[in-house]
Design an enzyme around this catalytic site. Structure first.
Site, PDB file in Angstrom:
ATOM      1  CG  HIS A 443      -1.938  -1.087   1.193  1.00  0.00           C
ATOM      2  ND1 HIS A 443      -2.505  -1.607   2.333  1.00  0.00           N
ATOM      3  CD2 HIS A 443      -2.497  -1.759   0.161  1.00  0.00           C
ATOM      4  CE1 HIS A 443      -3.365  -2.546   2.006  1.00  0.00           C
ATOM      5  NE2 HIS A 443      -3.376  -2.663   0.695  1.00  0.00           N
ATOM      6  CD  GLU A 446      -1.117   0.750   4.619  1.00  0.00           C
ATOM      7  OE1 GLU A 446      -0.326  -0.221   4.709  1.00  0.00           O
ATOM      8  OE2 GLU A 446      -2.355   0.616   4.594  1.00  0.00           O
ATOM      9  CG  HIS A 539       0.361  -3.587   5.536  1.00  0.00           C
ATOM     10  ND1 HIS A 539      -0.605  -3.373   4.574  1.00  0.00           N
ATOM     11  CD2 HIS A 539       0.957  -4.752   5.207  1.00  0.00           C
ATOM     12  CE1 HIS A 539      -0.602  -4.371   3.709  1.00  0.00           C
ATOM     13  NE2 HIS A 539       0.343  -5.229   4.076  1.00  0.00           N
ATOM     14  CD  GLU A 611      -1.916  -3.071   9.382  1.00  0.00           C
ATOM     15  OE1 GLU A 611      -1.613  -1.872   9.202  1.00  0.00           O
ATOM     16  OE2 GLU A 611      -2.473  -3.766   8.511  1.00  0.00           O
TER      17      GLU A 611
END
Length: 914
Positions: A443, A446, A539, A611
């Protein structure tokens, strides 16, 4: 004829004797006055005057056949050009020694080369061949060398310029280079504390404001990627910002046409207030979350307000204290201060058009400064290229790291793959190593994932004992940037295919999703070679604080809770940044195409998604503070430490974590059961409980709108479907109910019956067509039947009579005409019958007529088929007579009248009279 030994060659026999005498024989050195050392005319003036052309030719050195052929060949194809004359040839070597073998060619030295001509070209030296396969180490070197074979995709080297990013041809790119310094704030940067009195500005729009910046062409939904080039769109770069009217004009100048930049429009709604519109991901109309833009012409003591008006997510960390990042070019140059958190009066609210808005106020540190705004620390494709190039230049790191291009993206940018390990002592030791696969930036918005990857690479490529041990134990496969195209153009979630790559790890479309397809293929080959201990995809998260992991729960009783050991160890190694309580191990249906789920189903038990928050930490001493780049890089170091603990031959830590996990799961199950009002004793059957039943769903982004085929394939499918619709045949009508079929049959028969009786006395009697499926023959020609109709009726009557009689019956007599024109009374009665809508109505009419005057009715019926002057016919036959039996009162073999034709068609003659 053979040449005698010692005689000159056959070619020289045609030369004058004076020339032949001066040619050195085999094994003889040239004399002082020979042709090779002095001009020909000096030794034999008479010969020189007799053959001037030959003298000139002999003075020219003979060219080397191979070099002459190659120069002519390259000159033919345009790789070698000479301004005038034929290409010079090297001087031939002198004859060899007496042994008869030719002497080896001596290297050409700089002293032997002739001086340069006024035009700058050497007159007698070998001309340089214009070819990409030949390289000259020095500018004046005359001896080239062959270029080394190129790899399939470009790989970084220690020399030459950086790999320039390739942009879609629709994107304009400014020529200025944007680069930032790294800086760590000396003090913690705390969250913004909301007061509840933050202003909610009214969204004015460009109708009430002034557009000061707007991108001209933005590829959105409906378009698709076609081609790319270095530098983006051809032609000169347009000036999109407004022009200042003088030094007193304080309008801000916006710009986002640089790498990873994202800003589509800026509207000035007040003196120091601006409404900003973000550009959606290219070839889509959604995913507006990442912003990164530049402002110029700032004022120091002015409070500015910026409002982003088209955000899509209903929840954001900006609502709980996240501050945007500010970078001042003047501070970076003067005091080496980089990105820092700024902004006040922050409010995240819902707009009037269904989108969400972010507003904040800020003061710039200098007048007429160049500043940048972003929600997180940017990390561009060029930043990664510079880092990998520095690693390739370092001999120590290059010895343990092999860099190559895994594939090329849709735009042609390389997707780099690093293989990090220490050289093994033997083949068996190399095969015994387990593998670890890491990736980041699937992504593009990010960017925190790239900083964690940066910290991991710093540690694993270092010289510490722990790094040495990890390289001895494992083979690391690292893909630091999975979506370089999205990072370059400033997308938040999608690639140039217009789709979320983290939903297509099961794809078979190699050309549409090359980065994902080659990564999965690489892991498949790696699984065939060795065991893969861990997979982790880095991420960033924009709605939750802290750092956490998403994993996959195992259904195996043997490995129950084993997938949770690594996250728990990581939380112990980084207690102020990593939150184990925020981890989730539920496999949802809409996450089946993600990297962690696909790798887990391929056989990697420890498959995770890391994350990293855009905001900060809410744990320990770092509570309510933002994470810096150093914090994110330190997290990469902690991952390496945790990997060593996880693989420690001493399983004490592993067993302790497993026992702690069991206790945590017990508490969670009891809490869930108490909420439901149940109390169940499961002391002996804990492993039978599916852990996904006690976990909530993950709070990841919903990318269901970004699933499916890529944009260019959807466009092609739409074109094909339109062509099919143009040329396909008309579809058949669907099946109808009985009522619809009866109505359709009634309408069609009424029209056909009206056309058949046009001009006759029954014109317009359409209701009778619904009653009788087959019209009576005598109704078709009530008046003046023609001879053709009479002939047809005769044939039909003969067939009817023959079918009701035996084989020995006499042939039927000619049938009389259907009706006489003067019989007006019968015509009126038949017209009355044809107006009846149903069979029952016709039967009732016949009954009524027979009750009134049965005799008159029989006489009229018998009079229909009777010839002029013939006697009246008998009564109509009954049902038994229709089957060939004689009717009551009728003589056998006697012919009856024309009633045989009328009554079977009407189906009313079989009813007896009352």
């Amino acid at each position: 004829m053979a040449t005698p030994r010692g005689a000159p060659p056959r070619f020289f026999r045609f030369l004058p004797d004076v020339l032949v005498d001066n040619i050195p024989q085999k094994g003889e050195r040239p004399s002082q006055g020979s042709i090779s050392s002095s001009p020909l005319g000096a030794r034999a003036p008479c010969g020189g005057s007799m053959f001037p052309a030959l003298k000139t030719e002999l003075q020219q050195p003979l060219p080397d056949p191979y070099e002459d052929f190659m120069r002519r060949h390259l000159q033919y194809y345009g790789y070698f050009r000479v301004q005038s004359g034929r290409p010079p040839s090297p001087v031939p070597p002198p004859p060899g020694p007496k042994s008869g073998r030719p002497r080896e060619r001596e290297p050409v030295t700089r002293a032997a080369l002739p001086k340069e001509t006024p035009q700058g070209r050497r007159s007698l030296s070998p001309a340089r061949v214009r070819s990409r396969q030949l390289l000259y180490d020095e500018p004046d070197s005359a001896t080239p060398r062959l270029r080394e074979p190129r790899e399939l995709f470009p790989v970084l080297s220690g020399r030459g310029p950086l790999q320039a990013p390739r942009w879609p041809v629709e994107c304009e790119v400014i020529r200025e280079r944007v680069q930032h310094i790294e800086w760590v704030p000396p003090e913690p940067e705390y969250f913004y504390q909301s007061t509840g009195n933050e202003k909610v500005p009214e969204i004015m729009g460009e109708e009430k404001g002034t557009v000061v910046y707007q991108l001209q062409s933005v590829p959105t939904e409906g378009s698709y990627f076609t081609s790319s080039r270095v530098g983006g769109k051809r032609g000169s770069v347009q000036q999109l910002a407004v022009s200042l009217h003088g030094p007193e004009d304080d309008t801000l100048l916006f710009e986002s046409r640089f790498e990873s930049g994202n800003l589509q429009k800026a509207v000035k709604v007040a003196a120091y207030e601006y409404e900003l519109t973000l550009r959606p991901d290219l070839y889509t109309d959604r995913h507006t979350q990442w912003f990164y833009f530049r402002v110029q012409n700032t004022r120091k003591d002015v409070r500015y307000r910026f409002t982003i008006v088209n955000l899509r997510k209903p929840r954001s960390l900006f609502a709980v204290g996240l501050r945007p990042l500010l970078y001042s070019q003047r501070d970076a140059c003067s005091s080496r201060v980089g990105w820092r958190r700024e902004g006040g009066d922050i409010r995240y609210f819902r707009g009037g058009t269904g989108s969400y808005c972010l507003t904040w106020t800020a003061r710039f540190p200098h007048d007429r400064d160049t500043c940048f705004w972003a929600p997180g620390y940017p990390y561009t494709f060029s930043d990664l290229t510079r880092y990998l190039r520095a690693a390739a230049r370092d001999p120590a790191r290059a010895r343990v790291c092999r860099l190559r291009a895994l594939c090329c993206s849709l735009a042609g940018n390389p997707v780099y793959l690093l293989t990090v390990t220490n050289p093994a002592r033997g083949p068996q030791a190399a095969a015994a190593k387990r593998a670890v696969v890491l990736s980041a930036r699937v992504h593009p918005g990010e960017s925190a994932g790239s900083w964690v990857m940066r910290g991991f690479l710093d540690f694993i490529l270092g010289s510490s004992p722990d790094a040495q041990l990890l390289r001895d134990l494992f083979v690391f496969k690292v893909v630091p940037m999975l979506n370089p195209d999205g990072v370059i153009v400033g997308n938040h979630r999608c690639s140039l295919s217009g789709r979320d790559l983290n939903r297509h790890y099961r794809t078979l479309l190699k050309d549409a999703f090359p980065c994902i397809w080659y990564t999965r293929n690489m892991v498949q080959r790696l699984l065939e070679e060795r065991e893969v201990l861990l997979y982790c995809d880095f991420h960033g998260h924009s709605r939750k604080n802290n750092v956490f992991l998403y994993g996959c729960s195992s259904n195996s009783r043997r490995h129950w809770l084993h997938e949770r050991v690594f996250p728990l160890m990581l939380s112990k190694n980084a207690p102020e940044k990593f939150s184990f309580q925020s981890c989730n191990f539920k496999v949802q249906k809409n996450r089946e195409g993600t990297g962690r789920v696909v790798m887990w189903r391929m056989g990697i038990r420890n498959s995770y998604t890391l994350e990293s928050t855009f905001g900060g930490s809410t744990l320990g001493s770092r509570r309510d503070t933002h994470l810096t780049t150093e914090d994110l890089k330190a997290l990469g170091h902690h991952i390496c430490d945790t990997l060593l603990d996880f693989c420690d031959p001493d399983q004490t830590k592993f067993i302790q974590c497993l026992a702690e996990l069991t206790e945590l799961v017990h508490q969670e199950i009891h809490r869930k059961l108490s909420e439901l009002g149940q109390d169940v004793n499961l002391e002996e059957n804990w492993s039978d409980i599916h852990l996904s039943d006690i976990e909530s769903s993950t709070s990841g982004s919903d990318s269901s709108l970004s699933d499916g085929l890529p944009a260019h394939l959807l466009h092609r499918a739409e074109e094909v479907s339109q062509k099919i619709k143009m040329f396909q045949k008309k579809k058949k009508k669907p099946l109808q109910t009985r009522k619809q079929r009866n109505e359709q049959y009634q309408n069609s028969n009424s029209k056909r019956f009206g056309r058949g009786l046009a001009g006759g006395p029954l014109e317009g009697r359409a209701s009778f067509a619904t009653t009788l499926q087959k019209q009576p023959a005598f109704l078709k020609q009530l008046e003046n039947p023609g001879p053709a109709a009479v002939t047809q009726e005769k044939v039909r009557r003969q067939q009817t009579q023959l079918s009701g009689r035996g084989r020995d019956a006499a042939p039927a007599q000619p049938a009389p005409p259907l009706i006489r024109p003067k019989d007006k009374e019968r015509v009126q009665q038949v017209q009355h019958l044809t107006a009846m809508p149903t069979v029952n109505a016709v039967v009732s009419a016949f009954r009524r007529l027979r009750q009134e005057d049965h005799c008159k009715f029989e006489a009229s019926l018998g009079h229909i088929g009777q010839k002029p002057g013939a006697p009246a016919s008998l009564a109509p036959r009954s049902l038994s007579s229709a089957r060939g039996e004689p009717a009551p009162g009728a003589q056998p073999g006697r012919r009856r009248g024309g009633s045989l034709v009328a009554y079977p068609a009407l189906h009313v003659c079989t009813y007896p009279c009352p």
